[in-house]
Design an enzyme around this catalytic site. Structure first.
Site, PDB file in Angstrom:
ATOM      1  N   LYS B  82       9.945 -37.332   5.597  1.00  0.00           N
ATOM      2  CA  LYS B  82      11.252 -37.891   5.538  1.00  0.00           C
ATOM      3  C   LYS B  82      12.277 -37.862   7.320  1.00  0.00           C
ATOM      4  CE  LYS B  82      15.805 -36.758   2.858  1.00  0.00           C
ATOM      5  NZ  LYS B  82      16.560 -35.790   2.133  1.00  0.00           N
ATOM      6  N   SER B 157      18.150 -37.580  -2.503  1.00  0.00           N
ATOM      7  CA  SER B 157      17.963 -38.187  -0.833  1.00  0.00           C
ATOM      8  C   SER B 157      16.447 -38.330  -0.828  1.00  0.00           C
ATOM      9  CB  SER B 157      18.720 -37.320   0.163  1.00  0.00           C
ATOM     10  OG  SER B 157      18.222 -36.638   0.254  1.00  0.00           O
ATOM     11  N   SER B 181      17.848 -33.134  -4.144  1.00  0.00           N
ATOM     12  CA  SER B 181      17.335 -34.115  -3.006  1.00  0.00           C
ATOM     13  C   SER B 181      15.256 -34.693  -2.965  1.00  0.00           C
ATOM     14  CB  SER B 181      18.027 -34.863  -1.729  1.00  0.00           C
ATOM     15  OG  SER B 181      18.737 -34.914  -1.727  1.00  0.00           O
TER      16      SER B 181
END
Lengths: 497, 491
Positions: B82, B157, B181
């Site tokens: 990420k 996210s 997330s």
């Protein structure tokens, strides 16, 4: 209008940079550096993703100061973020301690010049990180940021408003610096910003049968004792003058922050109450609360040396004069050396005389040559040597003036034994009664006028005795024992009369 | 059954084949790069791809293995990170214009550990800017799409990581989970996502959103991979004061041993209004499965769940407002080209650099911490936090694991909620309390909607109960094949 009666109330906030090897929350080197932005790492720069880690040594140093100031050491302390935007603060928040300071209430005795003392209450002392510095170059459209200082551990000490004059404010600062130096938590070099003072001042003015309290002003960032005293003096006069011209506004203005202009010798308004920051304090989620158990506090307590106030009492009890005690106490290394020597030979007065006499003279001379600070303890003379030389004075082996000569030779000379030096230099006093009697007789024979004065003129009796004693010492080339000389002189003169 | 292609292997299987020299690391790297080439133009899972570095590193792995050198448990396994995890390589952008050109001078602790284990980085994945969002639509670089239906969001996210794993563009990925997330996009993309106990994985190098809630965790094809990656990334780190000081257990050791006599709690508050019938149906089928295999199913209550979102949207923005204060245009990151003075420099740089959702949360958080409002908001939210923790403590007396849906519904269409922040916030209604309490939670696939979108089941356990969660999830997984389904390529 005559000046009314008033009382001055000053509370001090003092920032002490702790002399740790690394910073408050990271391993980057702490301390002064010429080259900008060299004492930094990701944590100091506030880079994305970095996290703070508590410097245990900084916590211990802060606890030492807390112990020295008689503060309660908290069993649990936590860290809070204090938010404000400024380019010298890379994260735009400062990690500080808001409502659970490491050190709670305490008190310390302030030594007054007249020998008395007064109690100054400590409100709290907490740890935080320092900010960097902004460099504004005249005529340039930019400012430069140097983050070398950012993240340095700071101890903020806050007193109650127990200081009642600019002089007391200065004395408190000086004595606090001395304590910090004794603890080894700060070198206390004011020019390098090791300590910064922020006095909070107001007046209680008696007029019309009641007491008026003027609004408190805080003077920011004073970095010399002289400026502390001067700024307080100025601020008192300013508040007084304001009160005389406009009573209402002097009292209702609310707390203000003022800056000190050292060149102009005046304070200027920086921020009024309406413009006060909202620092949005909240607990720093990157750090866990710190538990301080009693064992840790005890271990730290053991690291706290005997402090100047206690030493002073001890020195006075030993029979030293106030001035001598103060001179020895100025620097911990000197005081430690004195204590070590006294421990070997309990001759405090003689050892103090050696240190503050010939030793101080040599240290000063060297300091002049090197244009640097040279302490008495920086000379090559050890506690053992002081003790031995003092012992030689005590038992009459050398005279005071001979001891000075021996001392000079000890400094930097090859020979380390004062006895050997005294013998080599022929400074050992002759305590042989026969030889001394011969010099006494010779002196009496050569100075009939003095002998006559001694015997016939009571007013000149002491003076003539001193003169004759000098004559004997001269004949002996300084080697005769003055005590023995005195005894024999008096005995011989009495006998003759 | 045909031999699965390299990109279809789990990380565990791929690592085994590479270490046995049945597959060359370089071939695995090529296989994934080909997937990226064919898929990412439509999915947009990646912000940055390191093809050359990946191949070079794969060649080194092959050489080292061919020479008989000892290798790590992930030797040659291509993974994605990420883009809020700091890496020396490339940029670390947080999908924000603010950090568009930011290059980190260090690797996050998890990255260092993955590298040491032999993992190879394919690239950095898209996210909602600074991890604030539930759809990956709040990215300065454009949204990521759901591999199961590109008209739908992948969740967020960590939507880029979830989509990259689901679309076989990497063997596994790391995400971060502040309020769901990892788990929510895992559910929406049909993969496994684990949010470890707070403190189990070092946060050093994770760009902070809400420090007291953030945790890094694995996003994988199956449960065994989650255990494998947790083994590598978990454990104490002197650089993170909030990291747990004890050495964690080996999560793989008993992964295939079913847990005995488990009591599974169903929180009644998670099965009420707002739960879609298809999700409810899938979850109840999973419950039936566990009941059928001897688990005791009990109803539990988490009465303060209803305050979870409210507390979360005070605590998280409050911490974010402080964590994001450093992006001010002074030291690094975006700086406005036009500023009259210092205040203007701050205001304009931040107005230009941050997207609307980030700005919204900074304002919320600044307000919540302001003098006069602190007690009413931040302090009260912290009290709710204690109540939510107490709810879980109480519930875990009656059960060992809590089972619930991960999300109220399956993936929604792009734009469906982007105009309504509150509707978007409610996507996290089942996941936030886990972060608030600091406990571990995971999502694993448990079915598909009639429209072919994945459904996720959430398992929650007491602090440091990852071993139990993983073994229970693995037991379910081996009896089902949801995790073996893969999205069609030509969608």
């Amino acid at each position: 209008m005559t000046e009314p009666e008033y009382k001055v109330l000053i509370g001090m906030e003092i920032h002490v940079q702790l002399a740790t090897a690394s910073k408050m929350f990271t391993g980057a080197a702490s301390g002064y550096s010429e080259e900008p932005n060299t004492q930094v790492d990701g944590v100091v720069l506030g880079l994305p993703g970095v996290l703070p880690v508590i410097n245990r040594r900084a916590v211990e140093m802060a606890m030492m100061v807390g112990v020295a100031l008689g503060c309660q050491i908290a069993s649990q302390t936590k860290w809070d973020r204090k938010s404000y935007y400024y380019p010298d603060l890379p994260k735009n928040y400062q990690i500080s301690q808001y409502d659970q300071p490491l050190c709670g209430v305490g008190s310390v005795e302030l030594d007054m010049p007249d020998g008395s003392s007064k109690t100054i209450r400590i409100r709290r002392a907490h740890l935080e990180e320092d900010a960097g510095k902004l460099l504004h170059e005249a005529g340039q459209p930019v400012s430069l940021v140097d983050l070398n200082r950012a993240g340095t551990p700071l101890l903020e000490i806050v007193t109650e408003p127990d200081l009642n004059s600019p002089e007391e404010a200065r004395l408190f600062g000086e004595q606090l610096r001395q304590i910090c130096r004794y603890l080894g938590v700060s070198q206390g070099i004011m020019q390098q910003g090791h300590m910064r003072f922020e006095p909070n001042i107001n007046l209680h003015i008696s007029a019309d049968g009641r007491v008026y309290k003027t609004a408190i002003s805080e003077i920011k960032n004073l970095n010399s004792f002289r400026s502390v005293e001067r700024a307080c003096q100025y601020e008192i006069q300013r508040q007084l003058a304001e009160f005389m011209t406009d009573r209402q506004s002097a009292m209702q203005a609310g707390k203000s922050t003022r800056g000190w202009d050292d060149d102009k010798g005046c304070t200027t308004l920086q921020r009024s109450k309406e413009e006060a920051h909202d620092y949005r304090y909240f607990p720093d989620p990157d750090l866990v609360p710190l538990h301080v158990d009693t064992h840790w506090v005890e271990r730290v307590r053991l690291q706290v040396p005997e402090l100047p106030a206690a030493r002073k009492q001890r020195y006075l009890q030993m029979g030293l004069a106030m001035k001598e005690a103060a001179a020895l106490l100025e620097d911990r290394a000197v005081s430690d050396l004195f204590d070590a020597a006294v421990k070997i030979r309990p001759l405090p007065k003689r050892i103090a005389n050696l240190m503050l006499g010939p030793a101080a003279k040599i240290a000063n001379a060297r300091a002049g040559d090197l244009a640097a600070t040279v302490r008495i303890s920086d000379l090559e003379v050890t506690a053992d040597q002081y003790a031995k030389l003092a012992g030689m004075m005590e038992d009459g082996t050398v005279s005071a003036s001979a001891a000075s000569t021996v001392f000079e030779s000890l400094c930097g000379g090859e020979e380390k034994d004062p006895q050997v030096i005294a013998e080599r230099l022929g400074l050992v006093q002759i305590r042989d009664t026969g030889a001394t009697q011969a010099w006494v007789d010779a002196a009496i024979a050569h100075n009939p006028q003095a002998v006559s004065d001694f015997k016939n003129n009571p007013k000149k009796k002491q003076a003539s005795l001193g003169f004759l004693r000098g004559a004997v010492m001269k004949l002996s080339q300084g080697k005769a024992d003055p005590k023995l000389v005195g005894e024999l002189l008096e005995k011989t003169l009495e006998k003759d009369s | 059954m045909t031999e699965p292609s390299t990109a279809d292997l789990s990380a565990f299987e791929l690592a085994a084949k590479i270490s046995r020299r049945e597959i060359k690391a370089v071939d695995a790297a090529h296989a994934y790069l080909n997937r990226v080439k064919s898929q990412d133009a439509k999915i947009h899972a990646f912000n940055e791809i390191y093809a050359e570095d990946l191949l070079a590193a794969a060649e080194m792995v092959d050489r080292s293995l061919d020479a008989g050198e000892k290798s790590g448990p992930l030797a040659g396994v291509p993974i994605a990170l990420k883009d809020n995890l700091c890496t020396l390589k490339g940029h670390t952008t947080c999908s924000s214009k603010m950090l568009q050109n930011f290059q980190s001078p260090y690797d996050a602790t998890v990255v260092t550990r993955l590298k040491a284990a032999g993992a190879l980085v394919v690239g950095k994945t898209n996210l909602d800017e600074f991890a604030m969002g539930s759809s990956t639509e709040n990215s300065a670089f454009g949204p990521t799409r759901n591999p199961w239906n590109p008209n739908c969001v992948p969740g967020g996210s960590s939507g880029g990581s979830a989509a990259a794993v689901a679309a076989r563009m990497c063997a596994a990925a790391l995400g971060s989970d502040t309020g769901g997330s990892i788990r929510q996009p895992a559910a929406l993309c049909g993969i496994v996502g684990l949010k470890p106990t707070y403190g189990l994985v070092s946060r050093y190098g994770l760009v902070a959103f809400a420090s007291s809630l953030d945790q890094i965790g694995p996003m994988t094809r199956d449960v065994r991979d989650a255990a494998l990656f947790l083994n590598v990334i978990a454990g104490p780190d002197a650089k993170d004061s909030t990291s747990w000081p004890q050495t964690p257990p080996d999560y793989l050791r008993d992964i295939d041993r079913p847990p005995e006599k488990l009591r599974i709690g169903l929180p009644k508050e998670f099965f009420g209004e707002g739960l879609s019938p298809e999700v409810s149906k899938a979850i109840h089928k999973a419950v039936d499965f566990f009941r059928g295999h001897g688990a005791e199913i009990v109803e539990v209550s988490l009465p303060h769940t209803r305050y979870g979102i409210a507390a979360y949207y005070v605590i998280a923005p409050a911490e974010a407002s402080s964590n994001l204060a450093r992006y001010d245009g002074v030291h690094y990151g975006h700086r406005t080209a036009h500023a009259e003075d210092l205040i203007d420099l701050y205001a304009a740089s931040r107005a230009e650099g941050f997207g609307p959702e980030v700005q919204r949360r900074i304002m919320l958080g600044t307000y919540a911490l302001s003098s006069g409002y602190y007690d009413a908001y931040y302090l009260r939210a912290q009290k709710v936090r204690q109540l939510i923790k107490a709810d879980f403590d109480h519930a875990f007396k009656a059960c060992d694991v809590i089972l619930s849906p991960t999300t109220p519904d399956v993936a929604f269409e792009l734009g469906a909620k982007s105009g309504d922040p509150l509707a978007m916030y409610l996507c996290d209604v089942f996941t936030v309390t886990c972060n608030i309490a600091g406990i571990p939670g995971m999502s694993l696939p448990c079915g598909f909607s009639p429209s072919g979108l994945p459904i996720g089941m959430q398992l929650l356990g007491p602090l440091f109960s990852e071993t139990v969660l993983l073994r229970l999830a693995r037991f379910y997984e081996t009896a089902h094949d949801w995790h073996r389904r893969k999205p069609g390529d030509d969608v």
